[in-house]
Every structure is written in structure tokens, then in C-alpha cells.
Design an enzyme around this catalytic site. Structure first.
Site, mmCIF file in Angstrom:
data_model
loop_
_atom_site.group_PDB
_atom_site.id
_atom_site.type_symbol
_atom_site.label_atom_id
_atom_site.label_comp_id
_atom_site.label_asym_id
_atom_site.label_seq_id
_atom_site.Cartn_x
_atom_site.Cartn_y
_atom_site.Cartn_z
ATOM 1 N N ASP A 69 -62.069 17.124 61.900
ATOM 2 C CA ASP A 69 -63.766 17.324 62.404
ATOM 3 C C ASP A 69 -63.987 19.143 62.176
ATOM 4 O O ASP A 69 -62.982 19.560 61.247
ATOM 5 C CB ASP A 69 -63.562 17.269 64.186
ATOM 6 C CG ASP A 69 -63.769 16.216 64.506
ATOM 7 O OD1 ASP A 69 -63.750 15.133 64.117
ATOM 8 O OD2 ASP A 69 -62.650 15.752 65.686
ATOM 9 N N ASP A 120 -61.477 14.792 69.487
ATOM 10 C CA ASP A 120 -61.371 15.059 71.077
ATOM 11 C C ASP A 120 -61.739 14.348 71.997
ATOM 12 O O ASP A 120 -62.166 14.143 72.920
ATOM 13 C CB ASP A 120 -62.327 15.933 70.470
ATOM 14 C CG ASP A 120 -63.771 16.420 70.167
ATOM 15 O OD1 ASP A 120 -64.231 14.988 69.520
ATOM 16 O OD2 ASP A 120 -63.927 17.167 69.794
ATOM 17 N N ASP A 160 -62.367 8.792 70.029
ATOM 18 C CA ASP A 160 -61.520 9.234 68.425
ATOM 19 C C ASP A 160 -59.672 8.165 69.278
ATOM 20 O O ASP A 160 -59.411 8.067 68.244
ATOM 21 C CB ASP A 160 -61.553 10.138 68.687
ATOM 22 C CG ASP A 160 -62.829 10.763 68.500
ATOM 23 O OD1 ASP A 160 -63.290 10.273 67.074
ATOM 24 O OD2 ASP A 160 -63.051 12.637 68.506
#
Length: 669
Positions: free
Chosen positions: A101, A405, A409
Site C-alpha cells: 500500500d 490493513d 484485505d
């Protein structure tokens, strides 16, 4: 407690079983040769065969390797990478691709509004971080936001459609909530708006919270007179679809879509994360907000462009990954132009190619597999897209580490070879699905964990490279003596002593070895490669031969000089122990030189373990009760000199052998 077993330990267990079977066969053959050919007594040969098996079988290897993995877990925890599943320590050493990310992992997650765009003005906002001090500038000159009603209305909307707060503690400004929302609060404070006063004037009645599926947040607010207003903020592409009007000079005008797309591209191209803000008068009596209420008919107020500077350590960590042969892919929910700009600052991708979530949805599995081979930057990606990316990369043979997070996910984290959850911003669901948790949400910690994973694997191999030849030397000293019809140079009980003193203590010191200098300059290891390579076999044969010749030679020499059988055996046992203590120094580096200036530095357990072994051996030689237990005898100073010279030979020969291997550029893999 349930026994923890990793894939590597299962391979070691299988290797040990095969080795044990071979050793038992050799022990039986040695027994038969001793009894039938060399006329040893059956009792003596039985004891010798048992001693040979004890000497050769690496019974402590699984325990040492488990301890080595556990030490690796502790090291990673000290570097902010918390391992939840032990096999992840092994897998980290073979990771070939890291999908990360952007926000908070590659960047600081300290959002600051830098640009505010309305149809009548483009304002630059000064100041950094969350300190609410800064100016609004138009073409470099300070302006008063009160003179720009559209900007003031936009900032008020960002303050009301918001769940973050800003407070000052001990002179430091701190945020509570999402950093992106906090950036809007700070920008509004710079313009003179107070969150508490605005919330009291326009209290919230209902809210549609932000979700990645719909990519916006909406609030319903009412003033004290009962007039309602809906405020919406979110991804510009999504908000523009919901708007049909825009605010110009306080009046409603048809939306100039091309103008806003041009502003969006310009702001995103500067690496800014862009949010759009819109509003809509609420129908009379509306108290509950539904999706149908915001689906269309909104009035666009403007755009806010935010910067989130890359972490300096992340830039270096990405460069380290590239040096280690590891691909880094950036996955973000931001606009494609923003993603490319930030990726370029960090060193990810080629600066041109980016794949969006919409593009992923149009691809079948074959097309996506081809795309992931060329593209390293992904924008407007949802958790479902993450899962498809992991599957596509794994389909190409990549060993994938994936960060995440959110609750959604979890499937991608579970599917990845190493799922990496955020410890600060991550949900409990994400942490439960992951093999590793980052205590600081920092990409550099992933690279640190990969470095430690490679170091752990190196140390496991060093342990194997130490145990196999030293056990082989113990065993073949007996085999050679029996084959030649000699008196046993080492008694079975003395073999037990050597194993007890050296087999675990010396090998365990290698578990604390620091990383080698080139650990992040090598390509990822092939997880299918055998742990005991052809080079390891060669080294085992070489060192086994040296130990066997040196130990047996010392025994025969002492006998030839008139020493008693007990003294000759004591010299042989001591030579064997010193061989192992000296060879430990060679094993501190797989192929690099371990010359004296580096032989004892970097790992305090090496010197202390060798000192302990020598101390125990002195006790074995000179303590009367040890002499009675192990049939040992005192040694003269000259015997010690010969022992040390013989033992040092293995150090010099192995270092010379490593120099030849480096010169010929052979591989230890």
C-alpha cells in the site's frame, strides 16, 4: 504445547531420516568388517558401532534449527516486524515481489492540503504537517479566504463531512482519526474555522460512512432553523458522476466537466491526493440519509489536493529491494496520475505504466498475468483487485508479500505467501489473516524482515555446514581405525562426551550470526532448491577427511612416542574437539573470508562458546573424577602444541578452499 513444524524443518527431518538410515547401514557394515575381517570382539564392535551412530547422526539438528528460527523471530520483532506464523521466517528469505500500500507504508501518512481549486480560483496553502498555521496564496500573494466565498464554503463542507479531530497536547498538535480527514480539519483551521463552532451551528443528523465500494462519505446536517444540507466528499471521479451543478459566484451553474478533469490531472500529476467536495440541500423533514439521496443532483464545491511525502527510509528500502532482486509494486486507491508521481519519487515503476482497478476488471486471468509482468503501479484498486493481483503474480512463479490493513484485505493477505498487516492502522481481522504484523506500518520494516529472513536461512545453512563435517569426522575416525585394524582411537563413551560438549553448544552459536554484507545484494533463493547442495557435499567430504586424518594421526603419533593408550586417546579426543572449535570460525561465512580480524567480531557468542568448550575439555583432561569416568589422562605442553597446530590446519585449508571457490565464482547454493 503443539509442536511447531515448518516446511524447512520437515525437509530437514526427511534429510535426517535418510542420513540416519545410511549411517545405520554403515554402522552395521563396520560391525561386520570388525568382527569378520579384523577379529575384533563382538562386544567391542557393538559398542563401536553404537558410538559411530551416535557420532554421525545429527540428532540435535532439528532442535538447533527451531531455536535459530525463534531467534530470527526475536530479531524481527526488534525491527518492528512481528512474526505470527513461524514458517514466514523461512518464506521471507525467498520473497521475489512485495506489493505495498502507499499511504502510511511508503509515505508518512501526514496529509497536508496544498491546493484548493474552485471554478474561480486556484489557491496554494502553505504550512506542513498538522500544525494549523499557514496562508492561502493566489499567484504567490496572500489572500483572505473571506474574500472567496466558494473556498470558504468548500472548507466548511470539509469540516462538517468529517470524523477527524485536531487537538494540542503539551505544545504538540495531534490528530484523532483518518489523516486525510485531519488534513481538511487543519486547512479549515488555517482559514479561521473552528470545528466545535461549526458542528454546533450545523449539527450532524445522519451519515453514510466511507467504504471502498462506493468511495465517498456523506453527512446530513441541520442548522438551528431546521434547514438541512447534505455534504459529500470522496474520490473526484466518483463525486463528479454524482454532480450536475457547480457553484460559481454563489449561483448554481451547469457542471463544466472538462475543466474539473483538467484540474484533477494537473493536481494528481504533482503527486497530490485529490478529494472532491459537493453539497445538496436536503428535502424538508429528511432525517435519515440514504444512498438514493446522494446518487445525483449534487453541486460541486471544488477540489482539495493533498501531499503525503514519501518516507526517506522507504526510498532507500525500495532501492535495497531492487538490489536484492525483489520487485516492488505500489497499490493505492489514489488517482492514476497521483500514483505514478509518488511511485516515481520513491523509485517504483517506469514512470509511464499504471494499471487501474477499472482496467483490472476488464482483464481475464491470462491478460492480467501478462500485465503484472510489466506493470508495478496500480491505482484505484479495491481489496478484490488485490486478491486477483496476488493470484496473477503467484501464477507467474513469484513469491509474494502483500500488505493490507482493512477487513476486506483479509483474503489477499491469506492468499499471499507472506501476508503483512499494519500494526498501527490495521484491523484485527487483517492482523489475524496475516503472517506478519508491522509495528510501525513502515515499508522499511518489511525490507528489514526480508533481510532477517535471509540471515536466518544463512545461519541455518551455516549450522548444517558445521554439523555434517564435524559429525562425519567423529564417525570416520572410528570407521577408518576399524578398517585398518587399529586399536580404537576414541572410545564410545568419549564420543558421547564430544557430542555432549560440542554438537549443540558450538553449532548454536551460529544462530546469532549477523547478516553477511551481501545479504541484500543476492537474488532471492529458490524455495525448491535443496538445503544440502553439491558444494555442501564437497565441503563435508573435505573437512571430514581433514578431521579424520588429523585425529587419527595424532593418536598414532602419541602412541609412537611412547604415550599410554589413555593419553593417546585423550590427545585424539582433544584434537577432535579443537578441530570443531576452530572449524566453527570458518563456518561464520559461507564463502567470504573469515580471517582473524573478523573471526571473533560481530558475534560475542562465538568467543564465549569456544572458551566454554576449551574449559570443559581441560576439566575432561585434568580433573580426576573425569579421568575415572572417561578414561582420560593428563597431556604435556608439547602435546597441546601439536594439537593446536593440527587443529589450525583445517582453518587455513578451508579458507584457502573458499578463496578458490570465490576466484572460480562457484555457487554455494
Amino acid at each position: 504445547m503443539e509442536r511447531i513444524e515448518t516446511p524447512l524443518l520437515r525437509r530437514i527431518a526427511g534429510f535426517s531420516k535418510g542420513l540416519s538410515a545410511a549411517i545405520v547401514a554403515i554402522a552395521v557394515l563396520t560391525f561386520l568388517i570388525g568382527v569378520r575381517v579384523r577379529d575384533y570382539s563382538a562386544v567391542d564392535m557393538f559398542m563401536a558401532a553404537v558410538g559411530l551412530a551416535v557420532a554421525a547422526i545429527p540428532e540435535g539438528l532439528p532442535a538447533i534449527m527451531t531455536i535459530t528460527l525463534a531467534i530470527g523471530v526475536q530479531r524481527m520483532a526488534r525491527r518492528n516486524a512481528i512474526i505470527r506464523v513461524l514458517p514466514a521466517v523461512e518464506t521471507l528469505g525467498s520473497v521475489t515481489c512485495v506489493c505495498s500500500d502507499k499511504t502510511g507504508t511508503l509515505t508518512r501518512n501526514e496529509m497536508t492540503v496544498q491546493t484548493v481549486a474552485t471554478h474561480v480560483a486556484l489557491l496554494h496553502v502553505s504550512g506542513v504537517g498538522y500544525e494549523p498555521h499557514g496562508e492561502f496564496l493566489v499567484e504567490g500573494r496572500h489572500v483572505n479566504v473571506a474574500d472567496y466565498p466558494a473556498v470558504a464554503e468548500l472548507l466548511r463542507a470539509g469540516l462538517l463531512c468529517n470524523d477527524a479531530s485536531l487537538d494540542q497536547h503539551d505544545g504538540q498538535w495531534r490528530i484523532m482519526g483518518d489523516p486525510t480527514e485531519a488534513a481538511l480539519v487543519v486547512a479549515a483551521r488555517k482559514a479561521g474555522f473552528e470545528s466545535m463552532l461549526e458542528s454546533e451551528s450545523w449539527p450532524r443528523t445522519d451519515v453514510i460512512p466511507f467504504e471502498s465500494e462506493h468511495r465517498f462519505m456523506a453527512t446530513l446536517n441541520h442548522d438551528h432553523a431546521g434547514h438541512g444540507m447534505i455534504y459529500v466528499k470522496g474520490a473526484p471521479e466518483r463525486i463528479l458522476e454524482m454532480c450536475s451543478l457547480e457553484r460559481i459566484a454563489g449561483a448554481q451553474q451547469p457542471l463544466h466537466i472538462e475543466y474539473w478533469h483538467e484540474q484533477l490531472r494537473a493536481m494528481a500529476g504533482q503527486g497530490q491526493r485529490v478529494l472532491a467536495l459537493a453539497c445538496k440541500p436536503a428535502q424538508a423533514g429528511l432525517r435519515e440519509l440514504r444512498f438514493d439521496d446522494v446518487a445525483d443532483g449534487l453541486t460541486l464545491l471544488g477540489l482539495c489536493g493533498m501531499v503525503d511525502p514519501p518516507r526517506e527510509e522507504a526510498i532507500q528500502a525500495v532501492a535495497d529491494c531492487h538490489s536484492a532482486g525483489i520487485r516492488v509494486q505500489m497499490i493505492t486507491g489514489d488517482h492514476a496520475a497521483t500514483a505514478l508521481a509518488i511511485a516515481g519519487q520513491i523509485g517504483i515503476g517506469d514512470g509511464e505504466r499504471v494499471l487501474t482497478g477499472a482496467g483490472i476488471e476488464t482483464m481475464d486471468e491470462a491478460a492480467l498475468a501478462e500485465a503484472v509482468a510489466r506493470i508495478d503501479v496500480y491505482a484505484r484498486v479495491s481489496p478484490e483487485h488485490k486478491l486477483r493481483l496476488v493470484q496473477a503474480l503467484q501464477g507467474r512463479g513469484e513469491i509474494v508479500a502483500m500488505t493490507g490493513d482493512g477487513v476486506n484485505d483479509a483474503p489477499a493477505l491469506k492468499r499471499a505467501d507472506v501476508g503483512v498487516a499494519m500494526g498501527v492502522s490495521g484491523t484485527e481481522v487483517a492482523k489475524e489473516a496475516a503472517e506478519m504484523v508491522l509495528a510501525d506500518d513502515n515499508f522499511a520494516s518489511i525490507v528489514n524482515a526480508i533481510e532477517e529472513g535471509r540471515t536466518v536461512y544463512d545461519n541455518l545453512r551455516k549450522t548444517l555446514l558445521f554439523i555434517m563435517p564435524t559429525n562425519g569426522g567423529e564417525a570416520f575416525t572410528l570407521v577408518t581405525a576399524i578398517a585398518l585394524g587399529l586399536v580404537l582411537p576414541i572410545l564410545p563413551v568419549q564420543i558421547l562426551w564430544v557430542n555432549m560438549v560440542t554438537a549443540v553448544t558450538l553449532a548454536l552459536a551460529l544462530a546469532f550470526e549477523p547478516a553477511e554484507a551481501d545479504v541484500l545484494r543476492r537474488p532471492p533463493r529458490d524455495p525448491r532448491a535443496p538445503i544440502f547442495s553439491r558444494y555442501f557435499l564437497w565441503r563435508t567430504v573435505l573437512v571430514t577427511a581433514l578431521i579424520t586424518a588429523g585425529t587419527l594421526g595424532m593418536f598414532l603419533w602419541e602412541q609412537a612416542q611412547g604415550a599410554s593408550l589413555e593419553a593417546a586417546r585423550t590427545a585424539a579426543v582433544t584434537t577432535l574437539v579443537m578441530f570443531e572449535a576452530v572449524y566453527l570460525l570458518n563456518c561464520r561465512r559461507l564463502l567470504d573470508a573469515a580471517w582473524p580480524q573478523r573471526a571473533f567480531s560481530g558475534n560475542p557468542y562465538i568467543a564465549s562458546t569456544i572458551f566454554l568448550v576449551v574449559l570443559l575439555q581441560l576439566l575432561y583432561i585434568y580433573a580426576p573424577f573425569m579421568q575415572a569416568l572417561f578414561h582420560s589422562a593428563p597431556l604435556e605442553a608439547e602435546a597441546w602444541l601439536r594439537i593446536m597446530l593440527i587443529a589450525l590446519s583445517v582453518y587455513l585449508i578451508v579458507e584457502f578452499e573458499k578463496w578458490i571457490v570465490r576466484a572460480l565464482k562457484w555457487q554455494a547454493a
